[in-house]
Design an enzyme around this catalytic site. Structure first.
Site, PDB file in Angstrom:
ATOM      1  N   ASP A 183       0.811  -1.227   0.000  1.00  0.00           N
ATOM      2  CA  ASP A 183       0.000   0.000   0.000  1.00  0.00           C
ATOM      3  C   ASP A 183       0.838   1.268   0.000  1.00  0.00           C
ATOM      4  OD1 ASP A 183      -2.216  -1.668   0.154  1.00  0.00           O
ATOM      5  OD2 ASP A 183      -2.238  -1.614   2.346  1.00  0.00           O
ATOM      6  N   LYS A 234       1.837   2.224  -5.086  1.00  0.00           N
ATOM      7  CA  LYS A 234       2.348   1.682  -6.348  1.00  0.00           C
ATOM      8  C   LYS A 234       1.398   1.972  -7.506  1.00  0.00           C
ATOM      9  CE  LYS A 234       2.388  -2.370  -4.395  1.00  0.00           C
ATOM     10  NZ  LYS A 234       2.095  -1.999  -3.002  1.00  0.00           N
ATOM     11  N   GLY A 265      -4.518  -4.243  -3.744  1.00  0.00           N
ATOM     12  CA  GLY A 265      -5.513  -3.215  -4.037  1.00  0.00           C
ATOM     13  C   GLY A 265      -4.745  -1.980  -4.440  1.00  0.00           C
ATOM     14  N   HIS A 266      -4.733  -1.670  -5.727  1.00  0.00           N
ATOM     15  CA  HIS A 266      -3.935  -0.554  -6.242  1.00  0.00           C
ATOM     16  C   HIS A 266      -4.866   0.571  -6.677  1.00  0.00           C
ATOM     17  CE1 HIS A 266      -0.405  -3.504  -7.220  1.00  0.00           C
ATOM     18  NE2 HIS A 266      -0.736  -3.480  -5.942  1.00  0.00           N
ATOM     19  N   GLN A 300       2.007  -6.014  -3.401  1.00  0.00           N
ATOM     20  CA  GLN A 300       2.437  -6.101  -1.994  1.00  0.00           C
ATOM     21  C   GLN A 300       3.731  -5.278  -1.778  1.00  0.00           C
ATOM     22  OE1 GLN A 300       1.467  -9.478  -3.492  1.00  0.00           O
ATOM     23  NE2 GLN A 300      -0.498  -8.666  -2.916  1.00  0.00           N
TER      24      GLN A 300
HETATM   25  P1  GDP Z   1      -0.742   0.362  -3.535  1.00  0.00           P
HETATM   26  O1  GDP Z   1      -1.313  -0.920  -3.042  1.00  0.00           O
HETATM   27  O2  GDP Z   1       0.716   0.479  -3.305  1.00  0.00           O
HETATM   28  O3  GDP Z   1      -1.119   0.672  -4.965  1.00  0.00           O
HETATM   29  O4  GDP Z   1      -1.408   1.515  -2.639  1.00  0.00           O
HETATM   30  P2  GDP Z   1      -2.979   1.651  -2.252  1.00  0.00           P
HETATM   31  O5  GDP Z   1      -3.699   2.166  -3.420  1.00  0.00           O
HETATM   32  O6  GDP Z   1      -3.479   0.421  -1.591  1.00  0.00           O
HETATM   33  O7  GDP Z   1      -2.883   2.732  -1.099  1.00  0.00           O
HETATM   34  C1  GDP Z   1      -2.275   3.975  -1.296  1.00  0.00           C
HETATM   35  C2  GDP Z   1      -3.294   5.063  -0.950  1.00  0.00           C
HETATM   36  O8  GDP Z   1      -2.620   6.307  -0.900  1.00  0.00           O
HETATM   37  C3  GDP Z   1      -4.365   5.232  -2.017  1.00  0.00           C
HETATM   38  O9  GDP Z   1      -5.560   5.613  -1.395  1.00  0.00           O
HETATM   39  C4  GDP Z   1      -3.836   6.357  -2.889  1.00  0.00           C
HETATM   40  O10 GDP Z   1      -4.868   7.082  -3.541  1.00  0.00           O
HETATM   41  C5  GDP Z   1      -3.158   7.214  -1.849  1.00  0.00           C
HETATM   42  N1  GDP Z   1      -1.994   8.000  -2.315  1.00  0.00           N
HETATM   43  C6  GDP Z   1      -1.007   7.632  -3.168  1.00  0.00           C
HETATM   44  N2  GDP Z   1      -0.055   8.592  -3.208  1.00  0.00           N
HETATM   45  C7  GDP Z   1      -0.444   9.561  -2.355  1.00  0.00           C
HETATM   46  C8  GDP Z   1       0.135  10.802  -1.928  1.00  0.00           C
HETATM   47  O11 GDP Z   1       1.222  11.194  -2.341  1.00  0.00           O
HETATM   48  N3  GDP Z   1      -0.580  11.530  -1.020  1.00  0.00           N
HETATM   49  C9  GDP Z   1      -1.797  11.127  -0.530  1.00  0.00           C
HETATM   50  N4  GDP Z   1      -2.427  11.904   0.350  1.00  0.00           N
HETATM   51  N5  GDP Z   1      -2.360   9.968  -0.904  1.00  0.00           N
HETATM   52  C10 GDP Z   1      -1.681   9.201  -1.788  1.00  0.00           C
HETATM   53  P1  IMO Z   2      -0.871  -4.179  -2.231  1.00  0.00           P
HETATM   54  O1  IMO Z   2      -0.446  -4.723  -3.566  1.00  0.00           O
HETATM   55  C1  IMO Z   2      -1.012  -4.607   2.113  1.00  0.00           C
HETATM   56  C2  IMO Z   2      -0.967  -8.692   3.707  1.00  0.00           C
HETATM   57  C3  IMO Z   2      -2.236  -9.072   4.441  1.00  0.00           C
HETATM   58  C4  IMO Z   2      -1.671 -10.043   5.456  1.00  0.00           C
HETATM   59  C5  IMO Z   2      -0.581 -10.762   4.666  1.00  0.00           C
HETATM   60  C6  IMO Z   2      -1.015 -12.102   4.091  1.00  0.00           C
HETATM   61  O2  IMO Z   2      -2.160  -3.463  -2.256  1.00  0.00           O
HETATM   62  O3  IMO Z   2       0.247  -3.408  -1.603  1.00  0.00           O
HETATM   63  P2  IMO Z   2      -2.586 -12.770   2.046  1.00  0.00           P
HETATM   64  O4  IMO Z   2      -4.024 -12.474   1.781  1.00  0.00           O
HETATM   65  O5  IMO Z   2      -1.658 -12.279   0.997  1.00  0.00           O
HETATM   66  O6  IMO Z   2      -2.340 -14.205   2.387  1.00  0.00           O
HETATM   67  O7  IMO Z   2      -2.242 -11.951   3.400  1.00  0.00           O
HETATM   68  O8  IMO Z   2      -0.221  -9.893   3.602  1.00  0.00           O
HETATM   69  N1  IMO Z   2      -1.169  -8.178   2.326  1.00  0.00           N
HETATM   70  C7  IMO Z   2      -1.130  -6.878   1.999  1.00  0.00           C
HETATM   71  N2  IMO Z   2      -1.010  -5.772   2.771  1.00  0.00           N
HETATM   72  N3  IMO Z   2      -1.087  -4.480   0.771  1.00  0.00           N
HETATM   73  C8  IMO Z   2      -1.188  -5.575  -0.008  1.00  0.00           C
HETATM   74  O9  IMO Z   2      -1.153  -5.515  -1.357  1.00  0.00           O
HETATM   75  C9  IMO Z   2      -1.257  -6.842   0.597  1.00  0.00           C
HETATM   76  N4  IMO Z   2      -1.376  -8.099   0.125  1.00  0.00           N
HETATM   77  C10 IMO Z   2      -1.319  -8.898   1.197  1.00  0.00           C
HETATM   78  O10 IMO Z   2      -2.837  -7.959   5.048  1.00  0.00           O
HETATM   79  O11 IMO Z   2      -1.057  -9.342   6.495  1.00  0.00           O
HETATM   80 MG    MG Z   3      -2.848  -1.593  -1.787  1.00  0.00          MG
END
Ligand code: GDP
Ligand code: IMO
Ligand code: MG
Length: 425
Positions: A12, A15, A39-40, A224
């Site tokens: 998270d 990416k 979840g991207h 991840q």
């Molecule tokens: P990922 O799994 O690495 O793609 O990240 P996620 O989408 O799960 O979580 C990142 C969260 O941060 C999302 O809600 C994005 O919209 C938000 N985000 C990404 N870059 C920034 C930033 O520079 N500032 C803020 N405030 N939010 C950001």
């Molecule tokens: P993105 O791509 C954050 C974590 C879960 C749990 C562990 C194992 O959005 O960064 P699983 O379901 O993979 O067997 O869970 O890994 N986990 C993540 N945490 N971002 C993710 O993906 C994750 N994918 C798995 O919360 O701790």
């Molecule tokens: Mg994510």
């Protein structure tokens, strides 16, 4: 140019946003690992996309999206994503390729994930319940696995599913006293998936080799974060794949030597979802403050993310592990308003100071953090477009991270939108 984007913390990091930005100049975007546990998020104007299996390049209509063999594919989730994109006027027709060797997540995997977590009680991993661990376990075990190629051959698949479901029924009844599942129902679902997806199933390795020969620009999208890597993360509190860039070769057949830039993504602080050690965690009002300001709730499960200070010991390790050339640091805007900021410089474990991230969750859980403290900033960063216009305190913070991690920070996130990014040189 070929670039690989990967998370350097516990996922998270942002990416999805970085991949979306870089996809503007890419011909192909490749997901090479993980599954619908990811979840991207991509935000374009008022549209928010939360992609689980589809590469984040999908929102750029000219881009070819590849789901490579290292991904565990839940076709139900994928079809929902295809429909969701179509509703927003984005078609995947003719530009989505799924590896015939990618393994399929079936209902029994998700069931096993839930049953096992329940049975583990306080020792549970806190998985996303997306069936990821059980599906990868079947892949490694070989005898009870279903791959995307199997969806093209219904007669053989029917027979295979009869065997697998009989085996799983015995197992689940013995271990969890669970009611039996019906192979016929699972097969019917597979037939629907087969009809919808067969045209997308190909040999993606062959496709990527040709694309490399044709000098296409390829962007590899990690899922991840490296601290969740099965072999190098905080085992057993990890995911079931090589979530660092080390998963690239096995996950899509492309060697690291074909990649020009490995770009690591971090948040300006740290978050983690699920159980496991987290040395810089702030399970207090600071953590809550970061959670509120950064909207730190899981994209996939909606769970509150645990929040803490930036951990330079962890990121120095994962940057090295991933051969990272440059870092994108997101969420700098979120930290505005804190008087002081801390960055973990070293750990003290069992009375000894160490700069090396321990490979053992037990040892890591005993780590006390030794921090550098720097002044915070109060300015709103969300409208700043140039590095030169950032407050001095932000520049000092970034410089401290660079010094401790040993990798330059070249992209800075100042808000969730596509446009809220600062390029440094
Ligand atoms: P990922 O799994 O690495 O793609 O990240 P996620 O989408 O799960 O979580 C990142 C969260 O941060 C999302 O809600 C994005 O919209 C938000 N985000 C990404 N870059 C920034 C930033 O520079 N500032 C803020 N405030 N939010 C950001
Ligand atoms: P993105 O791509 C954050 C974590 C879960 C749990 C562990 C194992 O959005 O960064 P699983 O379901 O993979 O067997 O869970 O890994 N986990 C993540 N945490 N971002 C993710 O993906 C994750 N994918 C798995 O919360 O701790
Ligand atoms: Mg994510």
């Amino acid at each position: 140019m070929n670039c690989c984007v990967a998370g350097l913390q516990w996922g998270d990091e942002g990416k999805g946003k970085v991949v979306d930005i870089l996809a503007e100049k890419s011909d192909i975007v490749v997901r090479y690992g993980g599954g619908a546990n990811a979840g991207h998020t991509v935000i374009i104007d008022d549209n928010r996309f939360a992609l689980h299996l589809m590469p984040s390049g999908a929102v750029r209509p000219g881009t070819v999206c590849v789901i490579a063999n290292g991904v565990v594919v839940d076709p139900g989730v994928l079809l929902e994503e295809i429909d969701g994109l179509a509703e927003k006027g984005i078609s995947m027709e003719g530009r989505l390729l799924i590896s015939e060797n990618a393994h399929v997540v079936l209902d029994y995997h998700k069931r096993e994930d839930r049953l096992r977590e329940e049975s583990l009680g306080k020792h549970k991993i806190g998985t996303t319940a997306r069936g990821i661990g059980p599906c990868y376990a079947d892949k490694v075990g070989r005898c009870y696995a279903v791959r995307m190629a199997d969806l093209r051959n219904p007669a053989a698949l029917r027979e295979k599913l009869e065997d697998i479901v009989a085996y799983k029924n015995k197992l689940f009844a013995a271990l969890y006293n669970a009611a039996p599942m019906d192979a016929g129902e699972i097969f019917e679902t597979c037939c629907r998936w087969s009809e919808a997806l067969s045209g997308h199933i190909v040999n993606t390795t062959e496709y990527l080799f040709s694309a490399l020969d044709a000098k296409k620009n390829i962007l590899f999208e990690g899922a991840q974060g490296a601290l969740l890597d099965l072999d190098h993360g905080t085992f057993p509190y990890v995911t079931s794949s090589n979530a660092s860039t080390l998963g690239l070769g096995p996950g899509c057949g492309v060697s690291a030597t074909a990649v020009d830039v490995f770009l690591g993504v971090v948040k300006a602080y740290t978050t983690r979802v699920g159980a496991g050690p987290f040395p810089t965690e702030q399970d207090n009002e600071i953590g809550q403050w970061i959670r509120d300001r950064g909207h730190e709730y899981g994209t996939t499960t909606g769970r509150p993310r645990r929040c803490g200070w930036f951990d330079a010991v962890a990121v120095r390790f994962t940057a090295r592990l991933g051969g990272i050339h440059q870092i994108a640091m997101m969420h700098l805007d979120t930290l505005a308003g804190l008087k002081e900021l801390k960055i973990c410089r070293t750990y003290r474990i069992d009375g000894k100071e160490t700069t090396f991230f321990p490979g053992d969750a037990g040892r890591l859980s005993r780590a006390e953090c030794v921090y550098e403290t720097v002044a915070g900033w109060s300015e709103d960063l969300t409208r700043i477009e140039r590095y030169a216009d950032l407050p001095d305190a932000v520049k000092t913070y970034v410089a401290m991270v660079e010094r401790l991690v040993g990798v330059p920070v070249t992209l800075l996130g100042v808000g969730p939108k596509r446009t809220q990014i600062i390029y440094r040189d």
